[in-house]
Design a protein around this motif. Structure first.
Motif, short mmCIF file in Angstrom:
data_model
loop_
_atom_site.label_atom_id
_atom_site.label_comp_id
_atom_site.label_asym_id
_atom_site.label_seq_id
_atom_site.Cartn_x
_atom_site.Cartn_y
_atom_site.Cartn_z
N ARG A 287 -46.32 -38.38 20.55
CA ARG A 287 -47.76 -38.56 20.77
C ARG A 287 -48.56 -37.52 19.99
NH1 ARG A 287 -50.04 -41.15 25.26
NH2 ARG A 287 -51.31 -39.32 25.77
N GLY A 288 -48.04 -36.28 19.98
CA GLY A 288 -48.71 -35.24 19.20
C GLY A 288 -48.71 -35.53 17.72
N ALA A 289 -47.68 -36.24 17.25
CA ALA A 289 -47.60 -36.60 15.83
C ALA A 289 -48.36 -37.87 15.50
CB ALA A 289 -46.13 -36.77 15.44
N GLY A 290 -48.97 -38.50 16.50
CA GLY A 290 -49.81 -39.66 16.23
C GLY A 290 -49.12 -41.00 16.36
N TRP A 291 -47.98 -41.05 17.06
CA TRP A 291 -47.28 -42.30 17.25
C TRP A 291 -47.74 -43.00 18.52
CZ3 TRP A 291 -42.00 -43.80 15.25
CH2 TRP A 291 -41.69 -43.17 14.05
N ASN A 292 -47.55 -44.30 18.54
CA ASN A 292 -47.69 -45.08 19.76
C ASN A 292 -46.38 -44.94 20.54
OD1 ASN A 292 -48.52 -47.12 21.64
ND2 ASN A 292 -47.34 -48.63 20.49
#
Length: 894
Positions: A287-292
């Protein structure tokens, strides 16, 4: 007296909380989830502005991301799919058990697939698209240790024979067998990607997904809805390669990428996070890396219990239990679970009072529930704008019972006794009698059975069987190559250049070629300017899916930094591993996408083989085609840099890769011949090989190509310059030189002639690797055909009738010339750069490593002394005349 004390603070807080929650419910009903999300964000900003320090969290509660109300209906036959899955489970188990009965210790893995069977079966039945009828299928990186399950399904599909399964891990048996893990080199019609070297599957999947976008943006491939699936173990995420590139996926908005992480909480030796929760840890990371992020933790039986959890007690309890304890629950009784999980609070105990201990034990986890898995997969394939990771909770060794289900030893479990086999057979309803079960026979229903009919129809609807590797690409036309490379055969006629400059010139010409230019893929790890490639920025552009959203700081400069959606260069940043993953994607596109892309990956040679050697081996297994260019190569050519940068051993490391052909050329014509031949062999003739070529940054005159040198360049050596002596000399010598040191050898030839009356021939050794392989191939043929005319190694053919001592010098370790010593007509004296590099100039470095002209001269004279041609005094005087310090430290150990 009347009590006038204010209401208890806790009561006030509870009242306020209830009012806030009711208000939030109203906003949710009237404005929907988007409005709630916006409101919460505004409230957070408002609180921060007033000095409230809100704790950061990237975690959501330890429950399924998709609530029951949002689950799509399951589209298939649950019962038939369950039976298919059970048959796959049995045959996967039988394959490993039978192999170890036939040959103790042959190995194999049961528990990984046992935990992931539902994850795969839902994909096979509903999501994984094949490439039948010229369709763009999905690209799937199967978890390596789950290979028995993939084989077992292919057996049910009729694609693998019982004999193949019988010979699992025994490929040399008559009729052939099955490789231990996914290996395209060994099973080129079945596997596409090797994945069992932990971490390589995830990073390659990321760059594969980006390469799909690259092909689409450049018009080399039509846009499609194909997905890249990567199946990963939770323990595998500890490998740096697994998570190191995940921000690229989100930055590039790769919604064609889906990670499925099998969270069975166990790695090879024990818990992944015994004192924590790996699912929560991974959720925060992604989530921190921008994934769903989609969590599939609890099975359908938990839905009713969670619905009753109006106070959040169950969710709280789920979030506070560590993985080591969850693992314990998997192996203990229902009574133990009731006492230790539910017994933490009387209200929790009351929640499951209506369930028996046996029912508590059988509460399913999300990764074993096809309904939950289907919901997660459907949400993943439909999600836009982000890559998706599915964190699926499972039990390692699920279904194998007392033999190892959920236990620390389960990864190494390879054998089951008769009672354990019977229990497994009964649990999954396999129609095998008690008298046969101990033999662990394979079982496949008739072709007309409901199971085989169903799975065959599902695969037909989805475009064909997977995994499957098919090469459907036309050979490239290479007729234009001789003219394209012709200019490099002439030499530089007094002008100086480096071999790197020559290569970049060749690359620029290739990019303009009307036949193959659009297929050339330059790949650089943030070193394009180092290699003089900045001119290509303007010529073909740097690939960016969004183009260039800014005006570059050097916009007014001729060679400005140009990003473009149709850009051709893959500029990967300071990232050799990512660059290598792109190289593999581009170099295997002929099979994966049916496109003959030609990658040229140029990098600091020191940061190649030793840093990404595992990926180089994976490239070999993948049958990758293309060119690796080791720039600023050699231990002494890279002035000033020192120990960490100066490469003297990449060719030694390359020697071990069976289908990698490595060359250490000195002149532009040698590089031209090698690249031209490489393109022909790989892209016209379809050979599954790839090339490693070292190029230097040292400038000198590029000689012209001698008549008849082409064959020798490719085979590994040719005579570059014969001695010009017309009269008889005191001594004779054959001097072998490579790469950066060949010019020192040419200087030594002159010194020997002019000062010591020694006539020497100079040979350019372009590839010790090719000479080594040719020599051993000749020896093997001779050994197996003792009564027939014997083959002569090429190096023997070259030097067999020569005269004089043999001295070989290169910028690489002495093991390279030593590797061909056995086929020399006389013993060879190797000079090389064993040892650590130094921060110095080239002249000093070559003196230090004893590979400069004077060292070559001395080695030649000493060898002539040894063979009785010269007196020892000649060599002794030469040491003084040449300024050599005989007491200097040994560079190999200093």
């Amino acid at each position: 007296m009347r009590n006038t004390a204010p209401i208890d603070a806790a009561e006030i807080e509870a009242l306020e909380t209830r009012e806030w929650l009711e208000s939030l419910d109203y906003v949710l009903q009237s404005g929907g989830p988007v409005r709630v999300s916006r409101l919460l964000r505004q409230l957070g900003d408002h609180a921060r502005q007033r000095g409230v320090k809100l704790p950061f969290t990237a975690n959501t509660p330890y429950v399924n991301t998709i609530p029951p109300a949002e689950q799509p209906p399951f589209p298939g036959s649950r019962e038939i799919e369950r039976r298919i899955k059970s048959l796959v489970r049995w045959n996967a188990l039988a394959m490993v058990v039978k192999a170890n009965k036939a040959e103790d210790g042959i190995g194999g893995h049961i528990s990984t697939f046992a935990s992931a069977a539902t994850l795969y079966e839902v994909g096979f039945n509903h999501f994984f698209k094949g490439k039948g009828d010229a369709l763009d299928g999905d690209i799937i990186y199967f978890q390596g240790h789950a290979a028995p399950g993939i084989y077992a399904r292919a057996f049910l599909e009729g694609r693998l024979s019982p004999q193949k399964l019988e010979n699992f891990r025994r490929e040399l048996k008559e009729g052939g067998g099955l490789s231990s893990y996914p290996h395209p080199w060994l099973m080129p019609d079945f596997w596409e990607f090797p994945t069992v070297s932990m971490g390589l599957g995830p990073i390659c999947a990321i760059y594969q997904a980006r390469f799909m976008r690259y092909l689409e943006d450049r018009g080399l491939k039509k846009s499609s809805n194909s997905k890249v699936w990567a199946f990963i173990g939770d323990g595998e995420t500890d490998e740096p390669e697994s998570l190191g590139a995940i921000t690229l996926a989100s930055r590039e908005k790769l919604d064609n990428l889906i990670f499925v992480i099998n969270c069975n909480l166990q790695r090879l030796d024990g818990p992944v996070r015994g004192n924590g929760q790996i699912i929560q840890e991974l959720e925060a990371i992604f989530r921190g890396a921008g994934w769903n992020v989609l969590k599939v933790i609890w099975g359908s039986e938990w839905d009713a219990l969670l619905e009753k959890d109006t106070e959040g007690l169950l969710v709280k309890r789920m979030g506070e239990v560590v993985d080591g304890e969850y693992q314990k629950y998997a192996v203990e009784s229902g009574a133990y679970v009731r006492s230790h999980f539910w017994g933490a609070d009387p209200r929790l105990q009351q929640m499951v009072a209506h369930l028996s201990d046996e029912q508590l034990k059988k509460l399913t986890l999300g990764g074993h529930d096809p309904v939950k898995v289907f919901a997660g997969y459907k949400a993943a394939v439909e999600h836009k704008g982000q890559p998706t990771v599915i964190l699926a909770r499972t039990i390692k060794g699920y279904g194998i019972g007392e033999a190892g289900e959920g236990k620390n030893i389960t990864h190494q479990q390879k054998k089951l006794n008769e009672d354990e086999l019977k229990a497994f057979r009964t649990r999954f309803g396999i129609p095998i009698g008690d008298d046969e079960v101990s033999k662990a026979p394979f079982y496949r229903p008739a072709d007309a059975s409901p199971e085989v009919t169903y799975l065959t129809e599902r695969r037909k609807q989805l475009g064909g069987f997977v995994p499957s590797r098919t090469v459907q690409v036309d050979p490239l036309k290479t007729d234009s190559l001789p003219d394209l490379f012709k200019e490099f055969h002439a030499g530089s006629e007094g002008r100086t250049a480096s071999t790197t400059m020559a290569f970049v010139r060749m690359l620029a010409k290739l990019l303009k070629d009307p036949e193959i230019g659009h297929l050339v893929i330059p790949i650089v790890p943030d070193e394009a300017r180092t290699f003089g490639m900045e001119a290509l920025f303007r010529q073909v552009g740097i690939y960016s899916h969004v183009g260039q959203l800014y005006e570059p700081v050097d916009r007014d400069v001729l060679l400005y930094y140009k990003e473009a959606k149709e850009g051709q260069i893959l500029e990967e940043g300071i990232n050799e591993a990512g660059s290598m993953a792109s190289f593999i994607a581009a170099g295997s596109a002929y099979a994966t996408h049916g496109i003959n892309t030609i990658p040229f990956f140029i990098y600091y040679s020191m940061f190649g083989m030793q840093r990404v050697g595992d990926l180089v081996w994976a490239a070999a297994d993948t049958r990758t085609r293309g060119f690796l260019l080791g720039g600023t190569a050699g231990r002494t050519t890279l002035a000033g840099e020192g120990l960490q940068h100066q490469d003297g051993h990449s060719h030694l490391l390359a020697l071990a890769v069976p289908n990698l052909i490595s060359y250490d050329p000195t002149f532009a014509f040698e590089i031209a011949v090698i690249i031209e031949e490489g393109i022909r062999r790989m892209y016209r003739d379809g050979e599954s090989i790839f090339y490693y070529i070292t190029v230097m940054n040292e400038t000198y005159e590029m000689l012209g190509m001698p008549e008849g040198a082409r064959e020798g360049i490719l085979k590994g050596m040719y005579r570059l310059r014969a001695s010009s002596r017309k009269k008889k000399a005191k001594g004779r010598a054959q001097l072998l030189g490579s790469g950066a040191i060949l010019n020192e050898v040419l200087k030594a030839q002159e010194i020997l002639d002019q000062k010591y009356d020694v006539a020497a021939d100079v040979w350019s050794v372009t590839s010790y690797q090719e000479l080594y392989r040719d020599g051993h191939a000749a020896e093997r043929w001779n050994r197996l055909h003792p009564g027939k005319p014997q083959h002569v190694p090429y190096v023997t053919q070259c030097l067999g009738e020569s005269e004089g001592v043999i001295v070989a010098a290169s910028d690489y370790v002495k093991a390279m010339p030593d590797s061909v010593d056995r086929w020399m007509p006389r013993r060879i004296t190797p000079l090389g750069t064993d040892g650590f590099g130094r921060s110095e100039g080239r002249t000093a470095l070559r003196d230090f490593f004893e590979v400069d002209a004077k060292s070559i001269v001395l080695a030649t004279l000493v060898e002539l002394v040894h063979d009785g041609t010269l007196e020892a005094s000649v060599a002794q005087k030469a040491i003084a005349d040449l300024g050599i310090n005989p007491d200097k430290p040994n560079p190999a150990i200093s």
